[in-house]
Design a protein around this motif. Structure first.
Motif, PDB file in Angstrom:
ATOM      1  N   SER A   1       0.871  -1.156  -0.040  1.00  0.00           N
ATOM      2  CA  SER A   1       0.134   0.072  -0.114  1.00  0.00           C
ATOM      3  C   SER A   1       0.817   1.147  -0.101  1.00  0.00           C
ATOM      4  O   SER A   1       2.250   1.110  -0.078  1.00  0.00           O
ATOM      5  N   GLY A   2       0.374   2.453  -0.166  1.00  0.00           N
ATOM      6  CA  GLY A   2       0.971   3.595   0.175  1.00  0.00           C
ATOM      7  C   GLY A   2       2.349   3.607  -0.760  1.00  0.00           C
ATOM      8  O   GLY A   2       2.254   3.774  -1.904  1.00  0.00           O
ATOM      9  N   SER A   3       3.220   4.290  -0.075  1.00  0.00           N
ATOM     10  CA  SER A   3       4.377   4.730  -0.888  1.00  0.00           C
ATOM     11  C   SER A   3       5.368   3.737  -1.582  1.00  0.00           C
ATOM     12  O   SER A   3       5.628   3.523  -2.481  1.00  0.00           O
TER      13      SER A   3
ATOM     14  N   VAL B   1      -2.226  -3.770   7.841  1.00  0.00           N
ATOM     15  CA  VAL B   1      -1.674  -3.747   6.686  1.00  0.00           C
ATOM     16  C   VAL B   1      -0.163  -3.069   6.505  1.00  0.00           C
ATOM     17  O   VAL B   1       0.753  -3.856   6.319  1.00  0.00           O
ATOM     18  N   ASP B   2       0.210  -1.986   7.319  1.00  0.00           N
ATOM     19  CA  ASP B   2       1.335  -1.550   7.585  1.00  0.00           C
ATOM     20  C   ASP B   2       1.534  -0.750   8.766  1.00  0.00           C
ATOM     21  O   ASP B   2       0.324  -0.361   9.211  1.00  0.00           O
ATOM     22  N   PHE B   3       2.468  -0.537   9.469  1.00  0.00           N
ATOM     23  CA  PHE B   3       2.744   0.397  10.596  1.00  0.00           C
ATOM     24  C   PHE B   3       4.038   1.057  10.806  1.00  0.00           C
ATOM     25  O   PHE B   3       4.830   0.458  10.278  1.00  0.00           O
ATOM     26  N   LYS B   4       4.148   2.220  11.296  1.00  0.00           N
ATOM     27  CA  LYS B   4       5.340   2.820  11.689  1.00  0.00           C
ATOM     28  C   LYS B   4       5.759   2.884  12.959  1.00  0.00           C
ATOM     29  O   LYS B   4       4.786   3.095  13.746  1.00  0.00           O
TER      30      LYS B   4
ATOM     31  N   PRO C   1      -4.264   4.881  14.352  1.00  0.00           N
ATOM     32  CA  PRO C   1      -4.677   4.994  12.967  1.00  0.00           C
ATOM     33  C   PRO C   1      -3.959   6.066  12.449  1.00  0.00           C
ATOM     34  O   PRO C   1      -3.917   6.150  10.960  1.00  0.00           O
ATOM     35  N   ASP C   2      -3.287   6.901  13.098  1.00  0.00           N
ATOM     36  CA  ASP C   2      -2.465   7.994  12.469  1.00  0.00           C
ATOM     37  C   ASP C   2      -1.016   7.191  11.890  1.00  0.00           C
ATOM     38  O   ASP C   2      -0.848   7.908  10.855  1.00  0.00           O
ATOM     39  N   THR C   3      -0.656   6.151  12.520  1.00  0.00           N
ATOM     40  CA  THR C   3       0.622   5.624  12.005  1.00  0.00           C
ATOM     41  C   THR C   3       0.746   4.396  11.554  1.00  0.00           C
ATOM     42  O   THR C   3       1.422   3.479  11.489  1.00  0.00           O
ATOM     43  N   CYS C   4      -0.613   3.729  11.389  1.00  0.00           N
ATOM     44  CA  CYS C   4      -0.850   2.398  10.809  1.00  0.00           C
ATOM     45  C   CYS C   4      -1.937   2.425   9.698  1.00  0.00           C
ATOM     46  O   CYS C   4      -2.725   3.574   9.641  1.00  0.00           O
ATOM     47  N   ARG C   5      -1.934   1.518   9.016  1.00  0.00           N
ATOM     48  CA  ARG C   5      -2.982   1.139   8.062  1.00  0.00           C
ATOM     49  C   ARG C   5      -3.762  -0.061   8.472  1.00  0.00           C
ATOM     50  O   ARG C   5      -3.198  -1.228   8.646  1.00  0.00           O
ATOM     51  N   PHE C   6      -5.072   0.163   8.764  1.00  0.00           N
ATOM     52  CA  PHE C   6      -5.939  -0.696   9.158  1.00  0.00           C
ATOM     53  C   PHE C   6      -7.131  -0.853   8.048  1.00  0.00           C
ATOM     54  O   PHE C   6      -7.453   0.306   7.768  1.00  0.00           O
TER      55      PHE C   6
HETATM   56  P1  TMP Z   1       3.826   4.867   3.834  1.00  0.00           P
HETATM   57  O1  TMP Z   1       3.202   3.847   2.779  1.00  0.00           O
HETATM   58  O2  TMP Z   1       3.502   6.361   3.348  1.00  0.00           O
HETATM   59  O3  TMP Z   1       5.506   5.067   3.335  1.00  0.00           O
HETATM   60  O4  TMP Z   1       3.430   4.827   5.021  1.00  0.00           O
HETATM   61  C1  TMP Z   1       3.832   3.441   5.554  1.00  0.00           C
HETATM   62  C2  TMP Z   1       3.211   3.523   7.054  1.00  0.00           C
HETATM   63  O5  TMP Z   1       3.752   4.291   7.899  1.00  0.00           O
HETATM   64  C3  TMP Z   1       1.626   3.780   7.105  1.00  0.00           C
HETATM   65  O6  TMP Z   1       0.905   2.939   8.057  1.00  0.00           O
HETATM   66  C4  TMP Z   1       1.589   5.002   7.641  1.00  0.00           C
HETATM   67  C5  TMP Z   1       3.165   5.149   8.434  1.00  0.00           C
HETATM   68  N1  TMP Z   1       3.583   6.727   8.374  1.00  0.00           N
HETATM   69  C6  TMP Z   1       3.550   7.392   9.397  1.00  0.00           C
HETATM   70  O7  TMP Z   1       3.121   7.043  10.553  1.00  0.00           O
HETATM   71  N2  TMP Z   1       4.130   8.538   9.265  1.00  0.00           N
HETATM   72  C7  TMP Z   1       4.770   8.870   8.240  1.00  0.00           C
HETATM   73  O8  TMP Z   1       5.285  10.375   7.965  1.00  0.00           O
HETATM   74  C8  TMP Z   1       4.525   8.074   7.096  1.00  0.00           C
HETATM   75  C9  TMP Z   1       5.227   8.797   5.778  1.00  0.00           C
HETATM   76  C10 TMP Z   1       4.081   6.961   7.245  1.00  0.00           C
END
Ligand code: TMP
Length: 242
Positions: free
Chosen positions: A101-103, A177-180, A199-204
């Protein structure tokens, strides 16, 4: 609730404020209502979002502690604040991906939704000026941020956290899905999980409908009905269910 131990504001970030306390080894983390994307270019207030993320992070960090993951959380102080250990933060963002997903989807041209069976770890260098570039282990060591041994330790912790959280969330009908995550070091140079997991830092994604239940609904411009508060409340409701 009145906070009696909070002292001075140390730093204010995009979504949180950090305060000193009477104890030099402890801090107060205050969750704001701001939601940002595009490195702060998009910044909007969602009333009470900070209250929801404080509670969601509290539940998740307690669960991780219970499962042996050393982390900075001490206790929830009030609806917006947590008492945490003060750490020397490592300026890296560690992302774990279970589904493309995402980037990663954009960078590699892979359709969102492809399963990553063993998980993928990524490192982003925390630098507003450079817009948090994706780097690898060798860059991080070259930048003298971290050693290879510390990176290997963090990867093993990330693997454990991913296994614990995937299991935890799927029981709530949520796909992780993913998380930071972020880490810091204490006085003894021990590495502890820090920051937030919300939910700010994860994909659910909802397990059955695959509906997005996280900040992506804010990131994706074309999304018509941005209902952050109800979405985050849905996550919290599911975390409260057994
Ligand atoms: P990304 O796909 O945009 O790289 O994000 C991957 C995961 O990291 C997603 O769950 C959102 C999280 N994330 C943050 O919490 N802070 C950030 O600055 C970024 C770019 C992503």
């Amino acid at each position: 609730m009145i906070n009696t131990i909070k002292k001075d504001l140390i730093i204010e970030g995009k979504t949180k404020k950090i305060y000193s306390t009477k104890n030099p080894h402890e801090i107060i983390i205050h969750y704001k209502d701001n939601l940002t994307s595009l490195h702060g270019l998009k910044n909007k207030l969602f009333q009470d979002k900070g209250i929801l993320n404080n509670e969601i992070t509290t539940i998740i960090f307690k669960h991780l502690h219970y499962n042996g993951i050393k982390n900075h959380f001490i206790r929830k102080e009030n609806n917006r604040e947590q008492l945490c250990y003060k750490l020397n933060m490592i300026p890296l963002e560690f992302v774990t991906r279970n589904i493309v997903s995402g980037s990663m989807s954009k960078r590699l041209g892979i359709t969102e939704g492809k399963l990553i069976s063993n998980g993928i770890f990524e490192i982003f260098y925390k630098s507003d000026k450079l817009k948090d570039p994706l780097i690898n282990d060798h860059h991080a060591v070259f930048l003298e941020i971290i050693s290879y041994e510390e990176l290997n330790f963090i990867y093993s912790v990330m693997k454990n956290i991913n296994n614990i959280l995937k299991k935890y969330f799927i029981n709530k009908n949520i796909i992780l899905v993913d998380f930071k995550i972020e880490f810091g070091k204490n006085k003894k140079n021990e590495i502890y999980l820090s920051d937030e997991i919300s939910p700010d830092t994860c994909r659910f994604w909802d397990k059955n409908t695959k509906k997005k239940l996280d900040k992506d609904i804010f990131r994706i411009e074309s999304e018509k009905n941005i209902d952050i508060i109800n979405t985050y409340m849905e996550i919290l409701k599911r975390l409260h269910e057994n």
